[in-house]
Design an enzyme around this catalytic site. Structure first.
Site, mmCIF file in Angstrom:
data_model
loop_
_atom_site.group_PDB
_atom_site.id
_atom_site.type_symbol
_atom_site.label_atom_id
_atom_site.label_comp_id
_atom_site.label_asym_id
_atom_site.label_seq_id
_atom_site.Cartn_x
_atom_site.Cartn_y
_atom_site.Cartn_z
ATOM 1 N N ASP A 10 0.889 -1.175 0.000
ATOM 2 C CA ASP A 10 0.000 0.000 0.000
ATOM 3 C C ASP A 10 0.922 1.217 0.000
ATOM 4 O OD1 ASP A 10 0.918 -0.494 2.585
ATOM 5 O OD2 ASP A 10 -0.862 0.338 3.542
ATOM 6 N N HIS A 247 9.774 -0.118 8.165
ATOM 7 C CA HIS A 247 9.184 -1.417 8.479
ATOM 8 C C HIS A 247 9.271 -2.442 7.338
ATOM 9 C CE1 HIS A 247 7.371 0.748 11.874
ATOM 10 N NE2 HIS A 247 6.850 1.595 11.013
ATOM 11 N N ASP A 248 8.677 -2.080 6.199
ATOM 12 C CA ASP A 248 8.441 -3.068 5.143
ATOM 13 C C ASP A 248 9.728 -3.606 4.532
ATOM 14 O OD1 ASP A 248 5.830 -2.449 5.670
ATOM 15 O OD2 ASP A 248 5.530 -1.244 3.872
#
Length: 318
Positions: A10, A247-248
């Site tokens: 996203d 994070h990702d």
């Protein structure tokens, strides 16, 4: 032989770094990117993904737009905390040039189902967004549980929440989808929660070093992560001064060098009904429930190795 993967995103600032790392690392083959409603509305997430790939010279990697809303909930985004970080950290558009690239006509869920039905090669699935696309694909083709060799999820938290005191955004944004995925029965399921990503911080001084690489990826990394650090400094300071989690990208680093995170095996489930705890990942570390172990969970990360992986990768021109 390169490790093949599909990245479900996203795309905001940390997804952008994950896309770049997956697209540019010599040991990985990013065969496709699927997008889902999350950090922003679907069309922004899709456009941001295309901007990233175009900017780093990887415009040939196809992007497929997916689900525009959660599996069950009609009220997304449900009311968030006053300190919500999503809009502040990501915004609508990434700080990258506009692109003329277009998403593929095929829906992301169709792409996932058809790809895993037809492939003869193992393709890891790395969802770093709300799990709507993945749950929808499982509803269409339950055999995906056996066709997908590995799922690495960025989401959840045990001691750390971000969108609420109890929950991390990706799980909270579609808890029913997360429940479906975590209870589907994948043989190899890995969860990289906030507990690990907050131990793999990138500092402002390191951002300067990324920018000094002079490559498109280095510049994009500096711009996206520098923005993240500025916002975190204002409203959610990290343990290390002038730093932020990305994070990702930690999930992608794990595919490259598994030891970048430290894993433990635990039963994990998702709260879908609690008024105060909806979207919480219930990690049964003390074995107080009846659920069997279904997941490997990261509670620690090697920040120096994480940065080293990205620095080496982003120094190269596609």
């Amino acid at each position: 032989m390169k490790k093949k993967l599909i990245l479900d995103v996203d795309t905001g600032t940390d997804d952008a770094v994950a896309i770049m790392l997956a697209a540019l690392h010599e040991d990985l083959d990013l065969v496709g990117v699927t997008t889902v409603n999350g950090n922003a509305e679907l069309h922004y997430c899709t456009d941001n993904s295309l901007r990233v790939l175009d900017f780093i010279g990887k415009g040939s990697i196809p992007v497929y737009a997916g689900c525009v809303k959660p599996i069950v909930r009609s009220d997304f985004p449900i009311p968030r905390t006053k300190n919500d970080l999503t809009e502040k950290i990501h915004g609508k558009h990434l700080p990258l040039p506009e692109t003329k690239l277009q998403a593929q006509q095929q829906h992301a869920v169709e792409y996932l189902v058809e790809t895993y039905r037809s492939t003869t090669d193992p393709i890891s699935l790395v969802p770093v967004a709300p799990l709507t696309n993945i749950a929808a694909a499982l509803a269409i083709e339950p055999k995906l549980v056996n066709l997908i060799p590995e799922v690495v999820i960025m989401g959840g938290g045990h001691d750390v929440g971000n969108v609420t005191p109890a929950a991390e955004f990706n799980i909270w944004a579609d808890p029913e989808a997360a429940y479906t995925v975590f209870n589907a029965g994948f043989e190899k399921l890995t969860m990289v929660p906030l507990d690990a990503t907050h131990k793999a911080l990138v500092t402002a001084s390191q951002c300067i070093q990324f920018g000094e690489l002079g490559t498109p990826a280095g510049q994009a990394m500096a711009a996206c992560t520098g923005h993240r650090i500025g916002i975190h400094d204002k409203i959610q300071r990290m343990d290390i001064e002038h730093s932020a989690p990305v994070h990702d990208a930690l999930c992608i680093a794990h595919l490259i060098q598994p030891e970048v995170i430290t894993l433990e095996e635990h039963p994990v489930d998702i709260e879908t009904h609690g008024e105060l705890s909806v979207g919480r990942t219930i990690i049964d570390k003390n074995r107080r429930g009846l659920k069997p172990v279904n997941c490997k969970v990261a509670f620690d990360a090697d920040a120096a190795l994480f940065v080293e992986i990205m620095m080496k990768t982003f120094a190269k021109i596609a």
